[in-house]
Structures are given as structure tokens and as C-alpha cells.
Scaffold this active site. Structure first.
Site, short mmCIF file in Angstrom:
data_model
loop_
_atom_site.label_atom_id
_atom_site.label_comp_id
_atom_site.label_asym_id
_atom_site.label_seq_id
_atom_site.Cartn_x
_atom_site.Cartn_y
_atom_site.Cartn_z
N ASP A 390 -39.18 18.59 -11.18
CA ASP A 390 -37.99 18.82 -11.98
C ASP A 390 -38.19 18.27 -13.40
OD1 ASP A 390 -34.99 19.52 -11.83
OD2 ASP A 390 -34.97 17.49 -12.65
N GLU A 419 -41.20 22.92 -13.41
CA GLU A 419 -39.91 23.48 -13.76
C GLU A 419 -39.58 23.02 -15.18
OE1 GLU A 419 -35.33 23.32 -13.86
OE2 GLU A 419 -36.75 21.67 -14.01
N LYS A 532 -24.99 22.96 -5.98
CA LYS A 532 -25.46 21.68 -6.53
C LYS A 532 -24.44 20.58 -6.31
CE LYS A 532 -26.26 23.02 -10.75
NZ LYS A 532 -26.67 22.87 -12.16
#
Length: 672
Positions: A390, A419, A532
Site C-alpha cells: 500500500d 500500489e 473500507k
């Protein structure tokens, strides 16, 4: 007088490829994937050259050699094929080939009718020198044969005719024997060894499926578990995915926890964001207690791999919640505000009060680095060797180069997906220093012109030698405007583009296959009721689901090697801006697949497509078959120009396997 080294090294080497930043970083390949090396090699005068590609895999004491072939205009080419995972070194060496120069000139003199007795003596001397080199190298058999041939070429012994000696001098077998023992005393070598990092096949060709484990419960409102996710594995496997990617599975902090739809104030039953890592139950090396325990996670990993051929990938997010154990144990690893509190994450005007970033400029940066490396090591011990990282662009490049290097030294099979939706040069630097695959701008490239320009750029070296794209039409953070307004046809269109323009792609599901398209608010790319921040319950047996199309598409990908790599993509002319067409083929010509996609989700579009028949090995004077792998329909086409029409209400794409007619209209072989 300037130092020039040994002035007898006459061969100049320039313009080597592939190379990344002059050799500062390795190129990327996978086991069995060719490395084609080219170089400019030339010298003063007219002497013949010998140019060799040298390579060795990690741990090999000796170099393997490949004779490079001239392409014309002083350009040379050779290729190698890696056989195992790890580092591979390669370089190029060139020297004056005096024997080939002599042999070439001998042929010219004979053709001109000149007397060649002296020339034959010179050639005999060159062969005798090769015999001496063979003897010095311990090749006694070659040495004996070469010594005898040198005598024959010199005319030693009765009855040796000049014509016979000329034939011997021009003999290919003699040339090959001399070539085995060349004179390399004055060879020029590329000034540094170049490197390739060789990965396993999954690095080059993969289909990823992302889901939230906590949303896999069959009962609405109940927190999902690893056992629930195990029960979901057959569904994922039936669609043909080989990587199951899980967002963070760790305990979630309670302090400043975000509520549904990213509300600043959480309700008592809100579960929080998985990226706010750390709580009473532990940090990055723990699992959320509502998901299960480490034994349950390891069982999930084993079942996915052994029963379904799926690798579980974990999200690694180097940030913490205020409740993470490291906040108490190592407060020096975080940046303090003037009032003594720890600085939470911000991307003004956005504020993330539930997340603390690490301070990579702290005094104990080495200790911080070691701790973060240990997170990877811990999960590798649990059986995970694929990681999605991430926001790597918000951590130092030097850290990633060090950490990935350390992990590769012990676990070379590990794969890292970057990412990093950020600036191109930052994305590229991360790819150079070790990330195996990279997210791209694909989600926002929607028009034909944008797609053509972007994939032309991705397919060109040097970018293509180190940047492996992984194409995602959606993520939990990205619901593009196109998906919000385009309906089911847009989801199908983006799916086909992602799965065929790139060898690696992924979707965030079940939101994608179910066509979830409602944004939190106009102008936002955030999902309404985003996973999320809350549990979701998915009915995956919805008849409108794209699951069946996904399964057909992934099956076509597996069965056609042309779709297993990013090389070989050729964008084709088609006379309608709403249609895009491209072909991908294997380097040996054994397999080719043609895709035609309607970029208009609302209207039927048609056009005339131009196929490069010569390059595809297709006949220009008789029909050939195109087999649609998405519908199983088959069509007969003739010549290079053919008509296509696509109705987005049924299916907005063709994916054709090209076949060549053999005997009759009902009897076709696979193309090539």
C-alpha cells in the site's frame, strides 16, 4: 598522453540493449522468457568480428556463451533463456576474428583467380595457433585435429594439391573448430556486468481477485471469518483467478475510528478501516480476532493453494492506528507535533486521524527498517509469498531497495505489487528498484486515443524491460466515472480490456462482477457504503453477474500463450473511433489472439479492420477462421480487411483465436 588501456583492443561496443539506467538496475524476466540482447559492435578497417553474449545465473562459476549474429549496419543480436529464479548476469564481448577475415579474403582471391600459396601458409599458421590454444585449454582431441589440419593446409606431405588445400581452408567444419578456440587476447568487453532479475511465471502472468474477508459471511450483519472465506474459495476458483488478494487482516484501532462512509464519528457497531492497523490484539503480525487466528489463516492459505491453485496475497500497509503496540513501544518512530502529540496522516484537505505514518527520518531509522522488514518475514513464514504494498511511494526509495533485496536473497520466489497511483517517474523508480508488478493509470484511460498512446508507451523499451503493468478497472478506492454511468456493458468492456491488453490484471469483487456503480456523492470515486468502513453482504448468484464472462475470459487467457506476456501487443487500424482492435502473438508465431472492443457502452458500433496477414502467417488468397473464445462463435474471413459489428447490449467485445483453414470449412487447425 591520455590513458587508453591496451590499444590493441580494436572492437568498439556501443548501444547495448536491454539495459536500465546504464545497468544501475536489473531488467525483469521470468523463467523461460527470452532475453534478446543487441549491441553495436565495429572496428577500424575491414576485419571480421566475433561477438559473443556471455551470461551466467546466480551461483554458476562459469559463463555460458552465445555467438551473436549480425543484423546489418554493425548491429548484433543474441539471446538467452533463464532457467531458474534469481539474479542473472550478462555482458557482451567482441574481438577481431583473424581466421574469419583470412577465410573471407581467401574466397575472394580464389574467385578472382589469384595465386594463393602464401595465403594458405598464413591460414595454416592461424589454425596452428588455434591448436595451441586448444591444448592450453585441455582440449587435447581438438588440438590434435587442428594440428593435423594445419599441416594439411600448409601442404605438408606428398600429394597435397592447392585446390584441395583451398577447399579445406573454406571448409565450414574447420571454421567451426577454430571458432571453438578463438584468440581473445585483445577482446573488448562491455564495461560492466548487466543484470536481470528472473521471477517465477506468476510475476509475468496473473489474474488477481480482491475481496474483504470480513464481508464473506453467509449471514447478513455477521463479521466474516477465515472459515467463511474458505467456503468462498470455489467461487473464486470457478472464475479462474490465481491470486486472492486480501486487504489488511490485522486488528483495527478504536481511537478516532472512522464510521460508515468515512464518517468522522463512529457508531458503537462500526468496524473501522482495515488500514488503521493495530489494537489491543496486536499489530502487523497479528490477525483480527473476529476473522479467526493464525492457524485458521494458515489453513486458508494451504487450502487455496493445494485444492484450488490459488495463492493468497496480503496487503502490507506501513502505517498504524493510535492503538498499535509500536506507538507505545517505539514513540521515537513517529513525528511529534508542537504540543507533543503524534502527527496523524494528512493529504490536505483530507485528514486521517485514525492513522499515524512512520517517520522515516527519525534517529532510529535503522531500527524502524528492521522492524518493517520483519513484517514481511513473519508472513512469509505463514506461507504467503505474494504481497500488495500500500502506498509505497510515501516511503523512501532506499528502504524499498534494501528491503526487497533482503527478502529476495532468502525468498527469491516472493512477488511484490506496487500500489502507487502517483507520478510516472515515481512509479517507474519503484519498479526499477525491485517491485515485481505495478498498478497503472489504466482505470482512467478510456478513449481509443488514450488507450493506444498509453499501451504503446508501456510496450516500448526500456520501460517494458522493468515495468510490469497490473491492470485494475476498479479498486476499493476507485470507482471511475465511466463505471458509474456506463452500466453493465462498461464493466464487461473494461474487464476484457484489462485481461487482454495486459498479462496481469485484477478486479475488486464482488463489487465488480455485480456491477456496483453508486458513488458516495457526485464527482467522487468513493463507493457508497464502501467496504473500507463497514461490513457488506453479497449475493454472488445474481443472474446479472459477470462471473460467467470472467470465467470464460480467464480460461481463454490460460489456454492461449499469446496472452501470457506483455510483449507482442500490436494495435491495429480500424475505421471507427469507438472500436479498438489489437493482436497479441507468441514470439515463435505458434499462437495469436485478436481482440476487438466496443468502447461505446450504449450503441452498436461497426467498422472495417485491417489485419497484417503476412506477420500473422495467414493466407491472403484463401479463407481463414476466427474463433470467438467468449461466445464460441466461428467466422470465415477473407483477406486483410474484414468487417466487425458489436452490440454492447449482448457483449461489447470479440476475442478471436486465429485459425488457418486446412481442408474444408468444417476442418480447421489452430493458427500455426
Amino acid at each position: 598522453m591520455a590513458e587508453t588501456g591496451d590499444g590493441r583492443r580494436r572492437v568498439v561496443l556501443e548501444g547495448i540493449a536491454p539495459v536500465v539506467d546504464g545497468g544501475r538496475f536489473p531488467i525483469k524476466r521470468t523463467v523461460g522468457e527470452r532475453v534478446v540482447v543487441e549491441v553495436d559492435a565495429f572496428a577500424d578497417g575491414h576485419d571480421a568480428l566475433a561477438v559473443r553474449l556471455l551470461w551466467r545465473e546466480e551461483g554458476d562459476p562459469e559463463w555460458d556463451e552465445v555467438a551473436m549474429e549480425p543484423l546489418g549496419n554493425d548491429r548484433w543480436r543474441g539471446e538467452l533463456v533463464p532457467t531458474r529464479i534469481g539474479r542473472l548476469a550478462y555482458t557482451v564481448e567482441g574481438w577481431i576474428d583473424h581466421f574469419q577475415s583470412w577465410r573471407r579474403d581467401l574466397g575472394k582471391r580464389v574467385e578472382a583467380g589469384q595465386e594463393v600459396s602464401v595465403e594458405l601458409q598464413i591460414g595454416a599458421g592461424l589454425v596452428r595457433q588455434a591448436a595451441q590454444r586448444a591444448a592450453a585449454a585441455g582440449a587435447r582431441s581438438d588440438a590434435r585435429v587442428l594440428a593435423g589440419l594445419a599441416d594439411d593446409l600448409a601442404g605438408i606431405g606428398a600429394g597435397e594439391k592447392v585446390a584441395d588445400r583451398v577447399r579445406l581452408g573454406l571448409d565450414d567444419e574447420l571454421a567451426a573448430l577454430v571458432e571453438r578456440h578463438p584468440d581473445r587476447r585483445f577482446a573488448s568487453r562491455w564495461p560492466r556486468e548487466l543484470e536481470a532479475w528472473v521471477d517465477r511465471d506468476l510475476a509475468r502472468f496473473s489474474a488477481w481477485y480482491e475481496l474483504f474477508p470480513r464481508s464473506t459471511s453467509p449471514e447478513p450483519g455477521r463479521h466474516g471469518t477465515f472459515a467463511d472465506l474458505e467456503a468462498r474459495l470455489p467461487y473464486v476458483a470457478a472464475m479462474g483467478f490465481d491470486v486472492l488478494y486480501l486487504p489488511p487482516i490485522h486488528p483495527i484501532g478504536a481511537t478516532h475510528r472512522k464510521g460508515k462512509n468515512n464518517a468522522v464519528a463512529a457508531e458503537p457497531d462500526d468496524v473501522g478501516s482495515p488500514w488503521a492497523i493495530g489494537g489491543e490484539a496486536g499489530g502487523h503480525k497479528a490477525v483480527h480476532p473476529d476473522l479467526g487466528d493464525l492457524d485458521g489463516f494458515r489453513r486458508l492459505v494451504r487450502r487455496a493453494r493445494d485444492e484450488h491453485g490459488i495463492e493468497v496475497a496480503l496487503d502490507v500497509a506501513f502505517q498504524v492506528s493510535p492503538d498499535h503496540p509500536l506507538v507505545r513501544e517505539h514513540p521515537e518512530w513517529f513525528r511529534k507535533r508542537p504540543d507533543g502529540t503524534i502527527q496523524y496522516a494528512e493529504n490536505p484537505p483530507k485528514k486521517y486521524q485514525d492513522i499515524y505514518p512512520f517517520d522515516f527520518e527519525c534517529e532510529d531509522w535503522r531500527g524502524l527498517w528492521r522492524e518493517l522488514l520483519s513484517v514481511f518475514e513473519f508472513w512469509i513464514e505463514q506461507g504467503v509469498t505474494v504481497f500488495r504494498v500500500d502506498n509505497p511511494h510515501t516511503k523512501p526509495f532506499a528502504f524499498w531497495e534494501w528491503a526487497i533485496g533482503e527478502i529476495r536473497a532468502r525468498h527469491p520466489e516472493t512477488i511484490f505489487l506496487s500500489e502507487a497511483f502517483t507520478r510516472p517517474k515515481v512509479m517507474q523508480r519503484l519498479a526499477k528498484l525491485g517491485f515485481t508488478q505495478s498498478y497503472t493509470y489504466f482505470a482512467w484511460r478510456t478513449s481509443k486515443r488514450e488507450l493506444v498512446e498509453y499501451f504503446t508507451e508501456l510496450g516500448r523499451p526500456p520501460l517494458a524491460d522493468y515495468f510490469r503493468p497490473n491492470l485494475w478497472p476498479n479498486t476499493p478506492d476507485i470507482l471511475t466515472e465511466q463505471l458509474q454511468i456506463g452500466g453493465r456493458a462498461t464493466f464487461a468492456q473494461r474487464l476484457v480490456l484489462a485481461a487482454t491488453l495486459g498479462a496481469s490484471y485484477g478486479i475488486y469483487g464482488p463489487a465488480f462482477e455485480l456491477g456496483v456503480s453508486q458513488a458516495k456523492e457526485p464527482g467522487s470515486e468513493e463507493y457508497l457504503d464502501s467496504e473500507k468502513y463497514q461490513l457488506r453482504h453479497w449475493e454472488t448468484d445474481d443472474p446479472a453477474s459477470l462471473a460467467e464472462l470472467i470465467a470464460r475470459l480467464n480460461r481463454a487467457r490460460r489456454e492461449n500463450p499469446a496472452l501470457h506476456g506483455d510483449r507482442g501487443l500490436e494495435l491495429l487500424p480500424i475505421d471507427n473511433e469507438a472500436l479498438i482492435a489489437y493482436v497479441k502473438g507468441t514470439s515463435d508465431g505458434a499462437n495469436a489472439v485478436l481482440a476487438v472492443v466496443n468502447l461505446d457502452p450504449h450503441h452498436v458500433q461497426s467498422g472495417w479492420l485491417d489485419l497484417p496477414l503476412d506477420r500473422l502467417g495467414l493466407p491472403a488468397d484463401r479463407p481463414f477462421q476466427v474463433h470467438d473464445l467468449l461466445t464460441d462463435a466461428r467466422y470465415l474471413w477473407n483477406g486483410p480487411r474484414n468487417f466487425v459489428e458489436l452490440d454492447p447490449r449482448s457483449l461489447p467485445a470479440h476475442l478471436f483465436r486465429l485459425r488457418r483453414r486446412v481442408r474444408s470449412e468444417r476442418d480447421f487447425d489452430y493458427f500455426m
